[in-house]
Design an enzyme around this catalytic site. Structure first.
Site, mmCIF file in Angstrom:
data_model
loop_
_atom_site.group_PDB
_atom_site.id
_atom_site.type_symbol
_atom_site.label_atom_id
_atom_site.label_comp_id
_atom_site.label_asym_id
_atom_site.label_seq_id
_atom_site.Cartn_x
_atom_site.Cartn_y
_atom_site.Cartn_z
ATOM 1 C CG HIS A 44 46.659 10.490 57.962
ATOM 2 N ND1 HIS A 44 46.959 11.782 57.585
ATOM 3 C CD2 HIS A 44 45.315 10.481 58.177
ATOM 4 C CE1 HIS A 44 45.865 12.511 57.573
ATOM 5 N NE2 HIS A 44 44.853 11.746 57.931
ATOM 6 C CD GLU A 46 52.233 9.753 56.269
ATOM 7 O OE1 GLU A 46 52.453 10.745 55.574
ATOM 8 O OE2 GLU A 46 51.075 9.321 56.519
ATOM 9 C CB THR A 158 23.784 3.188 25.338
ATOM 10 O OG1 THR A 158 22.758 4.153 25.061
ATOM 11 C CG2 THR A 158 25.142 3.813 25.083
ATOM 12 C CB ALA A 159 19.208 1.699 25.379
ATOM 13 C CB SER A 165 20.062 -0.814 28.027
ATOM 14 O OG SER A 165 19.706 -0.715 29.394
#
Length: 358
Positions: A44, A46, A158-159, A165
């Protein structure tokens, strides 16, 4: 702490399912050690910072550690960091925010204080929370933070109706979208998108040391065994109806079928979110069609929208969400803009659902 947060960001693509954490050790205003959390099962932040200090020839006794998340206090894949900080004789520990893990939740700081180490928390807490928003979600709600991505024209399309698309948005926005894919633990789409586009559903536009898990919502288990999303194995296919032969074939290729039916014979989406939380998915990135998008929103499974808006108009075409209009405007689904930024020629909008949609 700002430096510790920058270090935490180095683990953006690698620490899953652990949180992204950075640590800086300071003595007399000088940084003597720094580090960030390594992949699961490794050291980790530390520990990395204390190792760094020793490699530089510094003694950490009496020094101050700035860490972006409360030091852990439990044995998981690694021993508790709080024990190591006590053992090495740190004089002060400043945490950005408390660990939401019930196994820690203040106990790490309490152990440090009991050992005579000065402790405090709350420095740059908002930034630390955003760094690990998925980890907080999984710990506190037992489900991932769900981010739904869409690319649309200025009029919200979107399309085309033909399905075309590519591409509404520019290359910068597409690369940015892959960076968001990369930080997620998993990417989810629907069988409609698989059939229409046959996507790989992986990260290609940015460098990443690991690929997110791929998930397909496929109620009837219609997915073809040659679909690109299955390549290499490791894909989860979530269905409502079992098919032993298809399940066996998918398993033989290294993929897994998860059966989660609801009363209507569709995939139980809220149950899926809980199952993904159980499987240690912190952040879920959704790239799907309007039907699945609408279902996820309607069933309260989405926390945030990541929308790229291109400076163009398409007209009558496919929208982002298949949602029924409310009878009254005050029943509309509400969100709050979290961030708006220009990416290339396009706008990137992060919008979060207000609490009643959670």
């Amino acid at each position: 702490m700002a430096l510790a947060l920058a270090l935490a960001a180095k683990g953006m693509y690698t620490t899953t399912p652990n949180p992204r954490v950075g640590c800086v050790i300071v003595r007399d205003g000088e940084v003597i050690g720094a580090g960030h959390t390594q992949p699961a099962g490794q050291a980790h932040a530390e520990i990395m910072a204390m190792r760094d200090a020793k490699e530089r020839g510094h003694d950490v006794r009496g020094a101050t550690a700035y860490v972006t998340l409360e030091p852990c206090n439990h044995h998981g894949r690694t021993p508790p960091c709080s024990d190591a900080l006590v053992r090495e004789g740190l004089g002060r520990v400043v945490a950005a925010i408390a660990d939401p893990n019930p196994l820690v939740a203040g106990q790490g700081m309490a152990k440090l204080a009991a050992a005579g180490i000065a402790v405090s928390a709350g420095l740059l807490a908002d930034q630390a929370y955003e760094m690990n928003i998925g980890f907080f979600s999984r710990m506190q709600r037992k489900r991932p933070w769900v981010r739904m991505k869409a690319a649309a024209s200025l009029d919200g399309m979107t399309a085309l109706h033909s399905g075309e698309s590519q591409w509404i948005t520019g290359p910068e926005a597409r690369a940015d979208g892959h960076a968001w894919r990369a930080r997620a633990c998993a990417i989810l789409t629907g069988i409609g998108t698989v059939k229409a586009d046959d996507p790989q559903l992986n990260v290609r536009a940015v460098d990443t040391p690991r690929q997110p898990r791929r998930i397909v919502v496929d109620s009837k288990l219609d997915i073809g065994l040659d679909a690109k999303v299955l390549a290499g194995g490791g894909t989860w296919i979530v269905a409502a109806v079992g098919n032993p032969d298809k399940e066996a074939a998918l398993a033989a290729a290294g993929n897994e079928v998860i059966l989660l039916p609801n009363a209507a014979g569709k995939v139980d989406l809220p149950a899926l979110m809980l199952e993904l939380g159980r499987r240690e998915i912190n952040e879920l990135h959704v790239e799907a069609g309007s039907k699945l998008n609408g279902s996820l929103v309607r069933e309260g499974c989405v926390d945030e929208l990541l929308v790229y808006i291109a400076p163009c108009l398409i007209g009558d075409a496919q929208g982002m969400f298949a949602l029924q209009a409310p009878e009254r405007l005050d029943a509309k689904i509400t969100l709050k803009f979290h961030e708006v930024r220009q990416v290339g020629d396009d706008l990137r909008i992060l919008a979060r659902f207000t609490p009643q949609q959670d």
